[in-house]
Design a protein around this motif. Sequence first.
Motif, mmCIF file in Angstrom:
data_model
loop_
_atom_site.group_PDB
_atom_site.id
_atom_site.type_symbol
_atom_site.label_atom_id
_atom_site.label_comp_id
_atom_site.label_asym_id
_atom_site.label_seq_id
_atom_site.Cartn_x
_atom_site.Cartn_y
_atom_site.Cartn_z
ATOM 1 N N ASN A 136 76.722 46.883 19.465
ATOM 2 C CA ASN A 136 76.125 45.692 20.061
ATOM 3 C C ASN A 136 76.995 44.464 19.795
ATOM 4 N N VAL A 189 83.897 35.555 22.540
ATOM 5 C CA VAL A 189 83.853 34.398 23.445
ATOM 6 C C VAL A 189 84.765 33.289 22.913
ATOM 7 N N ILE B 234 76.811 32.657 29.031
ATOM 8 C CA ILE B 234 76.864 33.323 27.725
ATOM 9 C C ILE B 234 78.299 33.704 27.351
ATOM 10 N N LEU B 235 78.990 34.280 28.289
ATOM 11 C CA LEU B 235 80.299 34.844 27.958
ATOM 12 C C LEU B 235 81.466 33.913 28.292
ATOM 13 N N LEU B 248 76.072 43.899 31.788
ATOM 14 C CA LEU B 248 75.656 44.737 30.667
ATOM 15 C C LEU B 248 75.889 44.012 29.342
ATOM 16 N N LYS B 252 73.742 43.138 25.947
ATOM 17 C CA LYS B 252 74.217 43.517 24.617
ATOM 18 C C LYS B 252 74.260 42.316 23.677
ATOM 19 N N ALA B 253 74.343 41.124 24.266
ATOM 20 C CA ALA B 253 74.410 39.913 23.445
ATOM 21 C C ALA B 253 73.028 39.343 23.173
ATOM 22 N N THR B 254 71.998 39.978 23.735
ATOM 23 C CA THR B 254 70.657 39.386 23.663
ATOM 24 C C THR B 254 69.719 40.225 22.803
ATOM 25 N N ASP B 255 68.976 39.534 22.000
ATOM 26 C CA ASP B 255 67.968 40.170 21.150
ATOM 27 C C ASP B 255 66.638 39.492 21.413
ATOM 28 N N HIS B 262 65.216 47.273 20.633
ATOM 29 C CA HIS B 262 66.373 46.669 19.996
ATOM 30 C C HIS B 262 67.532 46.555 20.981
ATOM 31 N N ARG B 263 67.701 47.578 21.822
ATOM 32 C CA ARG B 263 68.868 47.604 22.704
ATOM 33 C C ARG B 263 68.472 47.258 24.133
ATOM 34 N N ASP B 265 70.504 46.434 26.417
ATOM 35 C CA ASP B 265 71.511 46.936 27.357
ATOM 36 C C ASP B 265 71.065 48.238 28.003
ATOM 37 N N ILE B 266 70.262 49.004 27.267
ATOM 38 C CA ILE B 266 69.770 50.257 27.828
ATOM 39 C C ILE B 266 68.859 49.958 29.032
ATOM 40 N N VAL B 269 71.115 49.421 31.878
ATOM 41 C CA VAL B 269 71.700 50.677 32.349
ATOM 42 C C VAL B 269 70.680 51.431 33.204
#
Lengths: 381, 367
Positions: A136, A189, B234-235, B248, B252-255, B262-263, B265-266, B269
């Motif tokens: 992650n 970044v 964000i990026l 994606l 992956k950068a977000t919680d 937790h993931r 990004d899944i 996907v």
Amino acid sequence: MNRLFIKTILAGLLVTVLLSGCWGKQEIDERAYVLAMAIDTTDEGEIEVTAFMPIPEKLAEGGGSGGGGGGGGDDQPYFTVSGKGVTVAHAYSNLRYKSKYLPYLGHLGVVIFSESVASQGLGELVDVLERNFKVNRNVLLLAAEDQAKDLLEVEVSAEPNLADYYRRFFEDENLDDAKFRTDLGLYLVQQADPGQESALPLLRAKEEEGKKTPELVGAAVIKDGKQVGRLSFHESRGYALAAGGTTRGVITVTGFGESDEFITLEIGRAKPEFTVEIKGDQVKAHFSIELALVTREFTGEKLSEDLVPKVEAAVSRRLKKDFEAAFARAQSLNADILGIGRLVYYKHHTAWSKLQWDQVFPAVSIEVSVQPQLNPLGVTK
Amino acid sequence: MKITSHQALVLLVSFIIGGGFLSIPGAGVKVIKGAAWAPILLLGVANLISLYLLAGVLQKFGGRSLTEFSEMLFGRLLGKIIPLILLLFSLLVIPLSLSVLHDLTSNTLLLATPKWFVAGTFVFAAVYLVDKGLGVIARVLELLFPVGLLAVATVLFAARTNIYWLHLYPADISIQKTAVEGLADISFSYAGGIYLLILFPYLQRQENAKRISVWAILLPMIIYLAVTIAAVGILGANEIERLTWPSLEIAKATDIEAAFIHRLDIIFVVLWLIALFTTAVGVIFVAAYVILSWFNINQSYVTYGIGVAALIAAVLPNTSKFMQQYSTTFGLATYFMSLGLPLIIWVASFWRQPQQQKQRHYGGEQQ
């Protein structure tokens, strides 16, 4: 046999084939969840990767209560294992021979690397992490003063899971401890953005009474993917407040009233802001921060109204000194960790295209303005 | 068999949003870097106008099938060209979708699973759905669509705290060397709108066609813009340039604090798989529709035949390489599909008048 019966049988067979397992499956109890990873270089010039992993059976038994770190003692629910290789990926793949479990990076929370690795360049390490889908972007990045793997063998009271310990330690912001958080996503970044370099918390494993404990000593300054220097603890405090994203925490100051009086204040809100002025190739930056402070402890008799402006002035002096020290160090290393160049790039792009930032940054002048607002009331008095 | 306006909208949006959903911020950055959203917005508006014009022409000509409508506009011989273009486009998109599907899943979810199995399972599910007819497709997509929309909204809402507003300043706005490649990718992300040509005769209320055409482009455009702005925020454009699947990386950068997932990004996907699946269903449906309108063959033979052919094409070792090599050309060809073709039809409609003809529908009552 009617058609429906045949179809049902066929559907049943298909479901049996398709849903009864996975292709190339990895059973959950055959995996070793790498929670933290340390990267070092060996005397032979190889890369050494150390993984910190739990032992599921011992976790289930409740092992390890009462503290302790990795190392793989008989009672410990966590163990560390190392692999060596010519690249990070090679070293990591060699870990597989050291454990009956298959290492899995889906729960990786912390990556620590030694200063010797950082000074050679983090590009390869970051490339490995970035390419792995399971890793992650919020993996915490830390630097180690000596051997990175030592920080996976420290002992921390009541927290055998060191990955959790490090994550919580840096989530709980505290200005007095110079904490700030740099994760993989932020690092990537920062390294991709023009005019912005990175700083990573720098720790060491301190040995006291035969026990190793982690200690925050400052920050590693990374420029173009390589460590170019350090911030001291005092300089890290300035960085944490100005650019490290620290907007909460506590701050303790003295020197505003009687000589032995201390006051501990909690930051309720912090609003840091950078602005820049550009005249030709002269860049002048202005840093201002507004702080809302609440009293948590005062060691004197009474926090009278006439003391409030004195406390505010003391806070202002302390933070200004910290910030100026961080800025001076960044300039001396010619590494713009405060992101003034990035501000020029995005807000004054035409001017940016005419500047050679590496030549301009060491000469940038800065004006600092700290505006604390103290609420003298605590919760009970 | 008729479909409601809502079903038609869901079908069109599902056909439009495909594999490009994960890479569209990168496509925008390839064109104009700091203002990645601009080409996505402009091409969205262009597609919206062309589809709106097409909807107007379709309304004028009433509920005719694609073949009849096309022959009425361009004559018996030339009239075969439009269905032929749709058929060829669809036949190329299926193996492309399967190749992309395998590329991502082999790196994320199904690490050791062979391509024939991943693609085969996917194709089988899509073909099975198509064989059940448009009504079933519409009902399935009606179920999937709000789930997908909610999931995208959740991830983007959670991601808002990671946005670094400085990244959204219009710095470094310049046409990039990779602009053609980026424009091809963006155009491909809007390409499914032309399928209104096929869906129109099935509409219960054909007077809603213009409104459907507007929303069919607006919704994907809003999603693409939201994802692109979030990704750039964000990026940053410089980081996006290095990434294959920028959307994606947002996840992956977000919680989500205190969430049980937790993931994130899944989720993306899975959403991407749904988007790819619905697009594959759309193109298989269109290919089968065109073939069935020309030849009197059993519907199941055609749909399953297309599935088997696409699967064979997808697993051939050179398909991925071929698709990568010609992806830009292929993407640019979609300009003709989504912008050129509706305009040609619109112009042709000025000197052709509607006539009464019999209707033929796929999967419907007049097969």
